[in-house]
Design an enzyme around this catalytic site. Structure first.
Site: not given
Ligand code: DX5
Ligand code: ZN
Length: 222
Positions: A34, A36, A68, A70, A139, A178-180, A200-201
């Site tokens: 993915h 960003d 993605h 943004m 999101m 997507d996110g957390g 991500g993390s």
């Molecule tokens: C946030 C991004 C996500 C984010 C995901 O703007 O679109 O893809 O990086 O990272 P984690 O999984 O750490 O929330």
């Molecule tokens: Zn993303």
């Protein structure tokens, strides 16, 4: 669960060793990468652009790259990311002057097309979007940074979107989140209807990526 797609969110990786991070994520068994793309206009951060994706593409990453966007001008990025080898592009409807047209441009460029909805965005889908829609990226954080906490109300939004897609005979549209996302939140999102998970993390922060991928997949037991 075999119907879970995991996509590794690059902004959580070590940018000093991006290629190595991707290789490790692919060896660990992720289904996609993915990317960003942040322009410091639409979100308060600046990340990577098509040039980086192009160099990644040259190394023939064994899994699809989903991009993605943004950014305030998504149309300008479609061709460059298609050239870079992306398989899917999602963008935020409020950034496009004509969402249907942006979706069509992505499809004409040979990629899957999706919209990304922020935690406070309306869930209303314009009928003109549906014929071109392959993915809806919900999101579960406010976009701009990795490592944020999952916003719980996203679960109700996921369920509502799933119901909306079913009601519109559009259940083929991939419901992504997507996110957390981690071993606690993934099963809840799965229960609410998500099948594509951006991580991500929770992935790149792990010592053992393969074990973490297994734990994420194994977190859905039903
Ligand atoms: C946030 C991004 C996500 C984010 C995901 O703007 O679109 O893809 O990086 O990272 P984690 O999984 O750490 O929330
Ligand atoms: Zn993303």
């Amino acid at each position: 669960m075999s119907d879970i797609q995991l996509s590794a969110s690059l902004i959580a990786a070590d940018f000093y060793a991006l290629g190595e991070a991707i290789e490790k994520a692919c060896e660990a068994g992720v289904d996609g990468i993915h990317i960003d793309v942040m322009d410091h206009h639409f979100v308060p951060n600046l990340s990577i652009g098509p040039m980086v994706a192009e160099s990644l593409g040259k190394h023939h990453i064994p899994v699809p790259m989903d991009v993605h966007l943004m950014v305030t001008d998504p149309d300008a990025y479609i061709e460059p990311f298609a050239k870079a080898g992306a398989s899917c592009v999602t963008f935020h409807p409020k950034t496009s002057a004509n969402v249907q047209q942006t979706l069509e441009i992505i499809k004409r460029a040979g990629m899957q097309a999706g919209i990304a909805l922020n935690p406070d965005d309306s869930l209303t889908l314009d009928p003109s979007w549906l014929p071109h829609l392959d993915m809806i990226l919900m999101m579960s954080v406010h976009p701009g940074f990795c490592g944020q906490l999952f916003i719980p109300k996203t679960l109700d939004r996921l369920s509502a979107m799933k119901a909306e897609l079913n009601a519109r005979s559009a259940s083929h549209v991939c419901l992504a989140i997507d996110g957390g996302i981690n071993v606690e939140t993934l099963p809840k999102a799965y229960e609410a209807g998500a099948r594509f998970f951006v991580v991500g993390s929770a992935l790149f922060g792990a010592d053992d990526l393969e074990a973490r991928v297994s734990a994420l997949r194994g977190s859905v037991t039903s």
